[in-house]
Design an enzyme around this catalytic site. Structure first.
Site, short mmCIF file in Angstrom:
data_model
loop_
_atom_site.label_atom_id
_atom_site.label_comp_id
_atom_site.label_asym_id
_atom_site.label_seq_id
_atom_site.Cartn_x
_atom_site.Cartn_y
_atom_site.Cartn_z
N ASP A 31 4.54 46.29 22.15
CA ASP A 31 5.82 46.22 21.42
C ASP A 31 6.66 47.49 21.64
O ASP A 31 6.12 48.56 21.87
CB ASP A 31 5.53 46.04 19.92
N GLY A 32 7.96 47.33 21.57
CA GLY A 32 8.86 48.49 21.62
C GLY A 32 9.72 48.58 22.86
O GLY A 32 10.43 49.57 23.05
N GLY A 34 12.43 46.94 23.54
CA GLY A 34 13.84 46.91 23.15
C GLY A 34 14.30 48.27 22.63
O GLY A 34 15.36 48.77 22.98
N ARG A 35 13.45 48.88 21.77
CA ARG A 35 13.81 50.19 21.21
C ARG A 35 13.80 51.27 22.30
O ARG A 35 14.62 52.18 22.30
CB ARG A 35 12.85 50.57 20.07
N HIS A 48 12.17 45.53 29.22
CA HIS A 48 11.04 44.64 29.54
C HIS A 48 10.50 44.94 30.94
O HIS A 48 9.29 44.91 31.16
CB HIS A 48 11.45 43.17 29.44
N SER A 76 5.42 35.66 22.40
CA SER A 76 4.87 34.83 21.32
C SER A 76 5.67 33.53 21.21
O SER A 76 6.80 33.44 21.70
CB SER A 76 4.96 35.60 19.99
N TRP A 80 10.67 32.52 21.32
CA TRP A 80 11.68 31.55 21.79
C TRP A 80 12.97 31.67 20.97
O TRP A 80 14.02 31.20 21.38
CB TRP A 80 11.16 30.10 21.70
N LEU A 142 -12.83 43.44 35.38
CA LEU A 142 -12.13 43.14 34.13
C LEU A 142 -11.37 41.81 34.23
O LEU A 142 -10.84 41.47 35.29
CB LEU A 142 -11.14 44.28 33.84
N SER A 204 1.56 39.96 13.95
CA SER A 204 2.53 38.99 14.50
C SER A 204 1.88 37.77 15.17
O SER A 204 2.24 37.40 16.28
CB SER A 204 3.48 39.69 15.47
C1 IPE Z 1 5.16 40.51 19.12
O1 IPE Z 1 6.26 41.33 19.18
C2 IPE Z 1 5.06 39.69 20.35
C3 IPE Z 1 4.86 40.41 21.60
C4 IPE Z 1 4.62 41.70 21.73
C5 IPE Z 1 4.91 39.59 22.75
P1 IPE Z 1 7.61 41.02 18.40
O2 IPE Z 1 8.46 42.22 18.59
O3 IPE Z 1 8.15 39.73 18.82
O4 IPE Z 1 7.07 40.92 16.90
P2 IPE Z 1 7.83 40.87 15.51
O5 IPE Z 1 8.67 39.63 15.49
O6 IPE Z 1 8.66 42.12 15.40
O7 IPE Z 1 6.74 40.85 14.50
C1 IPE Z 2 7.98 43.65 23.06
O1 IPE Z 2 9.10 44.46 22.94
C2 IPE Z 2 8.12 42.63 24.16
C3 IPE Z 2 8.27 41.25 23.71
C4 IPE Z 2 8.21 40.83 22.49
C5 IPE Z 2 8.51 40.29 24.74
P1 IPE Z 2 10.31 44.05 22.00
O2 IPE Z 2 11.34 43.35 22.82
O3 IPE Z 2 9.84 43.33 20.82
O4 IPE Z 2 10.84 45.50 21.58
P2 IPE Z 2 11.51 45.90 20.19
O5 IPE Z 2 10.56 45.53 19.11
O6 IPE Z 2 12.81 45.17 20.11
O7 IPE Z 2 11.66 47.39 20.32
MG MG Z 3 9.29 43.94 18.94
#
Ligand code: IPE
Ligand code: IPE
Ligand code: MG
Length: 254
Positions: A31-32, A34-35, A48, A76, A80, A142, A204
């Site tokens: 996760d992260g 986007g940030r 990404h 996840s 979608w 692995l 999540s």
């Molecule tokens: C969870 O991340 C799914 C993946 C890392 C693929 P999200 O960023 O979608 O989760 P929520 O919605 O913030 O819990």
């Molecule tokens: C996780 O990063 C990747 C996916 C869920 C596909 P995010 O896209 O959720 O990044 P944030 O949470 O917005 O930083």
């Molecule tokens: Mg996220």
């Protein structure tokens, strides 16, 4: 931190790792992205792509240290709901990334698996993923399981449907039977260590059933900046814990 200090830190942490207690199955919620992109003044899609670049290092590191299963949450069922441009960029990224990395994974003896709801995957992406899965089946290192279009609740719903279709009666239902009907049931064991990056403290909908007794580790580091030093910190934290599985500490130590 300068590169050299990071290498020294890695050496120090490596010396602390108990090679006889490596988690067999590590699951990561990556996760992260986007940030990270926002911080860099870039689009989410760039985030990404940068996130995908981290995967190779972590797979190699986990393989070298003796992890048997690494499962990565890449998309996840709930994802979608994101803007359609982001969704299609992600789907494209999954197939192009795995095609590009296929030979490298093979050279490192890594197996590859898909875990998720196949029926609602874009057929072309599914075809590519299946092709790579088949071509790396012979490998014995692995197993990298990429969870795409995955939801823990959806997995249990799909398992329940299969069990009913196969004609089982209420008295036949056991935990073992449900485990046997999950996605990738013949390959993927329970999760020992679940890691989430980016400071969010939730799971999540990832590996609901298999993570019932996993140890959780939350890292503040955004996925595009997550490296082997951060992975080592997670493994060392895991090794300091006592997994009691409902028993007392005295029983576990007997
Ligand atoms: C969870 O991340 C799914 C993946 C890392 C693929 P999200 O960023 O979608 O989760 P929520 O919605 O913030 O819990
Ligand atoms: C996780 O990063 C990747 C996916 C869920 C596909 P995010 O896209 O959720 O990044 P944030 O949470 O917005 O930083
Ligand atoms: Mg996220």
């Amino acid at each position: 931190m300068p590169e050299q200090n990071r290498d020294e830190l890695k050496k120090e942490l490596m010396a602390q790792v108990d090679k006889n207690n490596i988690p067999a199955h590590i699951a990561i919620i990556m996760d992260g992205n986007g940030r990270w992109a926002k911080k860099m003044g870039q689009s989410r899609i760039v985030g990404h792509h940068e996130g995908a670049r981290r995967v190779k290092n972590i797979v190699r590191f986990c393989n070298d240290i003796g992890v048997k299963h690494l499962s990565l949450y890449a998309f996840s069922i709930e994802n979608w709901l994101r803007p359609s441009m982001e969704v299609s960029a992600l789907m494209r990224l999954f197939s192009t990334y795995i095609i590009k990395e296929r030979d490298g994974l093979d050279a490192e003896n890594v197996r590859f698996e898909f875990c998720g709801r196949r029926e609602t995957m874009p057929p072309k992406v599914m075809e590519e993923l299946d092709r790579i899965v088949n071509s790396l089946k012979k490998n014995t290192g692995l197993t990298l399981t990429v969870c795409i279009n995955y939801g823990g609740r959806a997995e249990i719903v799909d398992a329940t449907k299969k069990i009913i279709q196969e004609g089982y009666k209420p008295e036949d239902i056991t935990e073992e039977l449900i485990s046997q009907h999950l996605y990738c049931s013949d390959i993927l064991p329970d999760v020992d260590l679940m890691v989430r990056t980016s400071g969010e403290m939730r799971t999540s909908n990832f590996h609901i059933w298999r993570a019932a007794y996993s140890e959780l580790y939350f890292s503040p580091v955004l996925w595009p900046e997550f490296d082997s030093v951060e992975m080592l910190k997670a493994i060392i934290s895991y090794q300091k814990r006592e997994r009691r599985f409902g028993m007392t500490s005295e029983q576990v130590q007997e």
